[in-house]
Design an enzyme around this catalytic site. Sequence first.
Site, PDB file in Angstrom:
ATOM      1  CB  THR A 290      -0.837   0.112   1.291  1.00 14.78           C
ATOM      2  OG1 THR A 290       0.070   0.172   2.403  1.00 14.78           O
ATOM      3  CG2 THR A 290      -1.794  -1.023   1.440  1.00 14.78           C
ATOM      4  CG  ASP A 291       1.334   5.992  -0.737  1.00 10.09           C
ATOM      5  OD1 ASP A 291       2.105   6.084   0.235  1.00 10.09           O
ATOM      6  OD2 ASP A 291       1.299   6.837  -1.650  1.00 10.09           O
ATOM      7  CD1 TRP A 292       4.205   5.152   5.637  1.00 12.18           C
ATOM      8  CD2 TRP A 292       4.295   4.145   3.656  1.00 12.18           C
ATOM      9  NE1 TRP A 292       5.303   4.325   5.621  1.00 12.18           N
ATOM     10  CE2 TRP A 292       5.380   3.703   4.425  1.00 12.18           C
ATOM     11  CE3 TRP A 292       4.141   3.616   2.371  1.00 12.18           C
ATOM     12  CZ2 TRP A 292       6.314   2.779   3.962  1.00 12.18           C
ATOM     13  CZ3 TRP A 292       5.064   2.700   1.901  1.00 12.18           C
ATOM     14  CH2 TRP A 292       6.128   2.300   2.691  1.00 12.18           C
TER      15      TRP A 292
END
Length: 896
Positions: A290-292
Amino acid sequence: MVILNMGCPPGLRSLSLFFLSGAASASVLQQRDPVPAGYVAAPYYPTPYGGWADDWSASYESAIKLVSQMTLAEKVNITAGTGIYMLQGRCVGNTGSVPRLGLPSLCLQDGPLGVRTTDNITAFPAGISTGATFNKDLMYERGVAIGEEFKGKGANFYLGPSVGALGRKPRGGRNWEGFGSDPVLQAIAGAETIKGVQEQGVIATLKHLIGNEQELYRMYNPLQQAYSANIDDRTLHEIYLWPFAQGVKTGVGSIMASYNAINGSAASQNAYIINGLLKDELGFQGLVMTDWLAQISGVGSALAGLDMSMPGDTIGNSVPLFGYSNWMYELTRSVLNGSVPVDRINDMATRVVATWYQLGQDKDYPPPNFSSNTADPEGPLYPGALISPRGVVNEYVNVQGDHKIIAKQVAQEAVTLLKNNGSFLPLSTKAPLFVFGTDAQADPQGINSCTDKTCNRGLLGMGWGSGSANYPYLDDPISSLKRKAANVTYYATDSFPSVAAPSSNDVAIVFISSDSGENSYTVENNHGDRDADGLKAWHNGDTLVQKAAEKYSNVVVVVHTVGPIIMEPWINLPSVKAVLVAHLPGQEAGDSLTELIFGEASPSGHLPYSIPVSEDDYPDSVSLVATPLSQTQDTYSEGLYIDYRHLNKANIKPRFAFGHGLSYASFHFSNATLTRVTPLSEVPPPRPSKPASPVAGLNTTLPAAAEAYFPDGFDRIWRYLYSWLPSGEADAAHEIGAAGSKTYPYPAGYSATQKPASAQPPAGGASGGNPALWDTAYALTLTVTNTAASGTTPGKAVAQAYVQFPASSSSAFDTPVIQLRDFAKTGAALAPGQSAQLSLSFTRRDLSVWDTVRQNWVVPEPAGRYSLWVGGASDDLPVVCYSDTLVCEVDVTGPV
Ligand code: NOJ
């Protein structure tokens, strides 16, 4: 329905109920405008196993051996971060580990232009500068140097390169992290970077998949849905997925999903994108993260093909940062209760471990030796826990080597000379120079005085946000000018000062800038994107140039910028003699520029985007969009037509075309020859069949509950994310799983059975898709000669190759007039009279369109006339070769 995955840590049920009631009222706000008809994220299940592609088979073999020894909690532990700011605050993401089997916590660190939030590193030129060099060797060498630095700091993952944002929206905040507004430029620069980085043993992370073309409303939070990038199938393949395909072909180890939704489905749980396009069609064998804080579901994202949640905590649709996770203990629970099939967690863990082996990180890879959290030598070992034991967290390892040489070379070869009336440049070092603009000097408050470069004060060497890095030092232009020139007067102001009446020899050099960055910060009212300043120079830069041009008859403008700016207020003023776009040079901003100004070298950069006359020249659909409290629909109705593809179609002449860049040398192309290498058929030869994956051989029986128990007497750290469950919770989950009473509301179209050969995508078959797509169809060579008068500064020449489809097929498929397909730069600068040979090639994919009905790449007319154009810019293409006759002509007028 039993809700099996509530995102609450073990033992905190009552707290979670409190927050859930809060979330319920928030959900009233979760309206969304409907995704327009025709933009579909069709269900695509299950996640294809990794491990079947030849180029990864040895790593999978080792990974299978390791994973087959893991308990459920161990498998789960390597699929997520341990929580924000845990593990000595080392890295921006830190996975759980399996010490019993020798698998360490893995360190994931930003960013694309250098190791973020630490010291003793090199602040390389940004992606946009790298793209502007049009130099494949430099792209690769910068990647090598970056890889060495990430490894030296003990980072397992390099969170780059960025090829999405691709640059669709000129105001988009993060275009500068990538390489320019063209899929082929992004693809080649991305692939060279990946190669360089990964040859050092560092896992590159190609990001952001996909559609993160603006920063505003990019992210889900409890009150607001992220925007939906609505992209049709053909546009997705021919523009936005193109650089990802090349990255997979190049062997990239990891891919980061974007924050936004695509066609209505959040990127980190979009089965169509991850399971379908990435893992099946492109045959991606590595891991998807994922992105953060982008993950918004536990089971859903696992089923959709996500392999790693970063930094592990929840925020997307839940209570942020209280030690909750959608995975870790919840993923363990979801496997035990039967919601997530055992073969999915097997595949997730195997993908992570195989990637680690693939990059050779099992052999003596150094652990991290820096802290993203503090510059102090000692600090809390678990900064995220608030109360924590302390210890050594920074070892200040110097990883710079001689990388400043490559950094300077990239910065220099990026500098793009747009205008040079009467060969005004280069200047003599004896000329009286009057320098204006705060952008010429280092930030007087300190080169790293703003966290993550969240101010545009002094020289703009990079944009802001996670794509930034600390400068170890900054060679600023004014110091360099003063070192080299005899007579320099500097006005450190952006308001034109009162100056003495100039003499006709006096030269004014005016520095202006335009900044952007990540939406996590707002800078001078720009929310990441350039929403406040638009495409205008910041700090009244236009007025500064105009005033200088009123006073001085010789003005040189230097622009440091994240992307195109509108230059109309001054570009045609007679005293504006020369314009240099220095992009975002990083730490080597000084000599890299001034050596060009004084003719020690010739500019050789080319624009990685077009500069239009007016912002209105872009299609309306590439404007920033925002519908607060709803789900913003960002619909790519312009299709393939971004940047020069649009301007050419609409017959709009830009101020400076994509690829434009002058030199002190003059280049002439001759001796073009075209060779047919691999004969083309309309559709590619059938894809290779997919061999069985060794992941299928891993045990899929429901693990025993005991595999998930917290060890006896374990001392927990607050907010640290563990994959274990209290024994009672593990037993309860196991009971549900063992009873087989799965009640999880699986998505429509869900299936747990791997697709049979007959249902596999025709465009797939290997890493990067059907290998035939990468066959060279035509090879083109030509000679370039520097025809400048003797005595002029030698220069490097760039050849850009564009394809024009046969007239009939281009109308059938509505194809842009010309599209970049390859480029080459001379290895050395050519002195007057010198020549060099350049080689360019066109693959099957380059000559294909994506046929949405056949779901395959199709060469519309294999025997038709493809015009293969070559020259120094998209509007300066004096060479053409024809695919049907193999005849080449030189000194012709280009197609646009
Ligand atoms: C968010 C950014 O979008 C991404 O590019 C970055 O790698 C992560 N944050 C980690 O900082």
